[in-house]
Design a protein around this motif. Structure first.
Motif: not given
Lengths: 301, 361
Positions: A192-193, A299-301, B81, B85-89, B98, B130, B132, B146
């Motif tokens: 999906s990304l 990333q988890s923060a 979605f 569907a979000l970018y974790p990074h 984006f 982020y 996350g 977005r």
């Protein structure tokens, strides 16, 4: 229901120790003792061949010897060159090929299996294969070069070419490893990304650099780390392919270590060199591991 | 902003036909909800409009221009979605920009757009974080931001609220409808939740098995379902569907042929169809309980109410006709269980063809 009584001959803890005991003994003999004796020996002038001669404590002299020795320094330079070139070539090739394998095409699975094969061979065997293929007179490589009108190359007799010969052989053998890990990393990225990126109007390259690469970075870094450690202590391939030659042109540090320990039997010196190698590898790994954990925390923060 | 036209849209996955010839016109600025049970082809239809799936047959037009073969990016559509569907990074700001960065928009334009969208969704405080650790509601806002940041032709949403908690869902539903009206963007929304469909849609497209069963504004689809599927699927509980038989000038209910007194004009209307068997549909809220005796001219019949459940201010009572369970809904306190007369508000009843399931009147 009636509770069944199991005779309590041993406490849980005792059972625990019972199962741990063999492993502990094994570890003690195979890891802890050799490691401690390695450190110990590295401070002595000592040879296992001359066990009658008492070991003489010489402090850091073994270390100082290697760290100030020009010859050893050249081994480090060669090792560094080899590691840097081989690992980066393998990495780019591996990631690139893995990316190509993302698309479905005919015969993909068969080709994939074939590509993975070199990795499953023994390095000695790979070394011998390539030794014959690099033969100046009747080797396959020079034959192929002659087909496109290039002159014969003295692969194993010329110091510059022999460096490339080892890099080519190592790359042939270990690129599949990077491919495998990169593919695992890529396939872990949710579809999906990519769909979101498609809808957002991202081009193939934009997607690769903004989605694929950053999201597979943790696994790719582990692949890089493993390859780095592995190629740093690479020995058997050199042993079979060039024997360290021509002269000492392709002697890596680990090759020198082998010679010091098992040809000259300078046990004390070899121990010191082994320690130096170990410290370098630990240092390199810790850089990567630190980066990896910072990536996870971010990333988890 | 665009008008979207689907002409005979078909999509097969191997031997399975997911969408079987869909004709649909979505007007500019309209909020359309594709509603239906899972596997009805609603998501596939949405993905075809987005361009993530290429149709097996038929055409897709944006403002009369054929886009069937175009990639999603060329259509300038936006999609939200189901699982965001979000970018974790990336930090929220980078995620939102984006689509702009992918199109190489200028720095100034990007800054202005982020400011605008952050203001609209009230997410300034999330921009430099982020995604996350964020709660689903915040993720949803970022996904929406977005989507709209690029001024899309069409906004497509695939069950966007299903991953949210109940309380978030209500709030986001309201916000979504509000923002759509503000942006005036043509919107296609996929859901299996009829409450979302009812509250958001200008028009509901009710789908089943790859086909459209009915398309109408929410109140019309509720009051005048086009067929028994629409009647039963919409409403909770759905419309009661009784098998009825017209005999002489009497309407008989079920196999046991309980006579139901009904107004003469309905009898006349049914009689002209020259059929005898029908399905009579009536919503639970048009049923009532009339104690032991029914008044003159009322459409009641005796039934045993075997259970009730309290839903807020209302009480749903359940009774059986020929082993089928039916529901009524009343605003009454006290015990309802037991023998009684169940009465129908016949003005609200709808009759369907027994064979085809299509509504007669």
């Amino acid at each position: 229901m009636q509770e069944r009584k199991i005779p309590r001959m041993f406490s849980d803890r005792a059972v625990c120790y019972f199962f741990l005991f063999p492993t502990l003994v094994l570890l003690l003999f195979l890891l802890v003792y050799p490691f401690l004796s390695l450190i110990y020996n590295s401070f002595f002038r000592y040879s296992v061949l001359r066990a009658a001669v008492p070991a003489k404590f010489i402090g850091f002299n073994n270390y100082l010897f290697f760290l100030t020795d020009d010859y050893t320094w050249r081994r480090f330079v060669f090792t560094g060159k080899f590691v840097l070139l081989a690992v980066s070539i393998q990495f780019f090739l591996g990631v690139g090929i893995a990316y190509l394998f993302q698309t479905k095409f005919k015969g993909r699975d068969v080709i994939f299996t074939m590509i993975l094969m070199p990795m499953m061979l023994s390095p000695i065997v790979v070394g011998l294969f390539w030794k014959y293929m690099f033969n100046t007179e009747w080797g396959l490589v020079n034959y192929l070069l002659s087909l496109v009108g290039l002159p014969a190359v003295d692969w194993l007799g010329n110091p510059t070419y022999s460096l490339w010969a080892t890099i080519i052989a190592d790359t042939w053998m270990w690129t599949p490893f990077t491919i495998l890990l990169a593919m695992a990393a890529f396939s872990g990225i949710p579809k999906s990304l990519y769909e979101a990126a498609d809808v957002d109007g991202a081009s193939g390259a934009f997607k690769f650099f903004n989605v694929t690469l950053p999201l597979s970075a943790p696994v790719l870094i582990i692949a890089l780390l493993l390859r780095l450690i592995d190629s740093f202590k690479q020995f058997d391939l050199f042993y079979a392919l060039t024997g360290g030659g021509p002269g000492d042109a392709t002697q890596t540090v680990s090759f020198q270590l082998y010679k010091t320990a098992f040809q000259y039997f300078y046990t004390g010196e070899a121990s010191a060199l082994g320690m130096i190698l170990l410290i370098i590898i630990i240092g390199l790994s810790s850089i990567f591991i630190r980066y990896l954990t910072s990536l996870g925390e971010k990333q988890s923060a | 902003m665009a008008e979207v036209t689907l002409e005979g849209l078909r999509k097969n996955y191997g031997n399975v036909a997911a969408v079987k010839g869909l004709d649909l016109v979505i007007k500019d600025q309209e909020f359309v909800v594709l509603l239906g049970p899972s596997g009805c082809g609603k998501t596939t239809t949405l993905r075809c409009i987005t361009g993530l799936e290429s149709p097996t047959g038929g055409r897709i037009l944006f403002d009369g221009k054929d886009v069937t073969q175009q990639k999603p990016a060329e259509r300038n559509v936006a999609m939200v979605f189901q699982f965001f569907a979000l970018y974790p990074h990336l930090k929220a700001r980078k995620i939102i920009t984006f689509p702009l960065r992918a199109r190489k928009a200028s720095k100034k334009h990007i800054r202005e757009k982020v400011e605008w969208v952050a203001e609209m969704f009230k997410l300034h405080h999330l921009l430099d974080r982020y995604v996350g650790g964020m709660p689903p509601g915040d993720k949803q806002k970022i996904a929406l931001a977005r989507a709209v940041v690029r001024d899309p032709n069409v906004l497509l949403l695939d069950e966007p609220l299903s991953a949210l908690d109940e309380q978030y869902r209500e709030e986001m539903r309201w916000q979504l409808g509000h923002i759509q009206k503000q942006l005036k963007v043509t919107t296609v929304y996929v859901t299996h939740d009829q409450r979302e469909a009812m509250s958001l849609a200008d028009r509901i497209i009710l789908m089943r098995d790859g086909r459209i069963e009915q398309q109408a504004p929410p109140d019309e689809i509720y009051r005048r379902p086009a067929n028994v599927f629409a009647a039963y699927f919409i409403g909770s509980p759905g419309m009661n569907l009784f098998p009825v038989t017209l005999e002489d000038r009497d309407l008989l209910l079920g196999k046991e042929s309980r006579r139901l007194p009904i107004p003469e004009e309905i009898i006349s209307k049914l009689a002209v169809t020259e059929r005898r068997e029908f399905v009579m549909g009536i919503r639970p809220e048009f049923l009532s309980i009339a104690g032991k005796e029914a008044g003159e001219g009322e459409s009641c019949f005796p039934a045993t109410i075997f259970s009730t459940e309290q839903v807020g201010n209302y009480k749903i009572f359940n009774f059986r006709v020929d082993d089928e369970i039916y529901h009524g809904m009343v605003r009454r306190k006290g015990v309802l269980e037991g023998e009684g007369m169940v009465c129908f508000d016949m003005a609200q009843a709808r009759f369907f063809n027994k064979e085809s399931g299509e509504a007669i009147f």
